[in-house]
Design an enzyme around this catalytic site. Structure first.
Site, PDB file in Angstrom:
ATOM      1  N   ASP A  69      17.513  -6.407 161.115  1.00 48.97           N
ATOM      2  CA  ASP A  69      16.832  -6.774 160.505  1.00 48.97           C
ATOM      3  C   ASP A  69      16.341  -7.528 161.409  1.00 48.97           C
ATOM      4  OD1 ASP A  69      15.810  -7.269 157.193  1.00 48.97           O
ATOM      5  OD2 ASP A  69      15.455  -9.129 158.333  1.00 48.97           O
ATOM      6  N   SER A  70      14.422  -8.047 160.978  1.00 54.74           N
ATOM      7  CA  SER A  70      13.421  -8.043 161.228  1.00 54.74           C
ATOM      8  C   SER A  70      12.282  -9.700 160.430  1.00 54.74           C
ATOM      9  CB  SER A  70      12.367  -7.505 162.491  1.00 54.74           C
ATOM     10  OG  SER A  70      12.279  -6.609 161.712  1.00 54.74           O
TER      11      SER A  70
END
Length: 86
Positions: A69-70
């Site tokens: 995830d970012s």
């Protein structure tokens, strides 16, 4: 061969650019259930949520499972992912 646990075309492009064979299988984890405003904690919790969902669905016996995830931050605020260019 790995299983990319993401619908992201950008993550798929990264794997293709490095000649990594993969199957793309995104999940339905709801990131809106995460309440933390700490970027590191948010990314960790989102990644763990995605992994748990897809591990239950696919396991890791056939293919290793890759999830990530970012987030976007600015001025110490967690902005999450950009919704548009603005």
């Amino acid at each position: 061969m790995i299983r990319l646990g993401s619908k992201s075309p950008t993550r798929a492009k990264i794997l293709k650019a490095h000649n990594i064979e993969f199957i793309q299988s995104g999940g339905e984890f709801d990131e809106d259930t995460i309440t933390t405003q700490n970027p590191k904690s948010f990314a960790y919790q989102a990644t763990l949520g995605k992994f748990d969902e897809l591990y239950k669905k696919y396991g890791v016996e056939e293919y290793p499972l890759l999830v990530s995830d970012s987030v976007v931050t600015a001025n110490d605020l967690l902005l999450r992912k950009a919704k548009d260019k603005n």
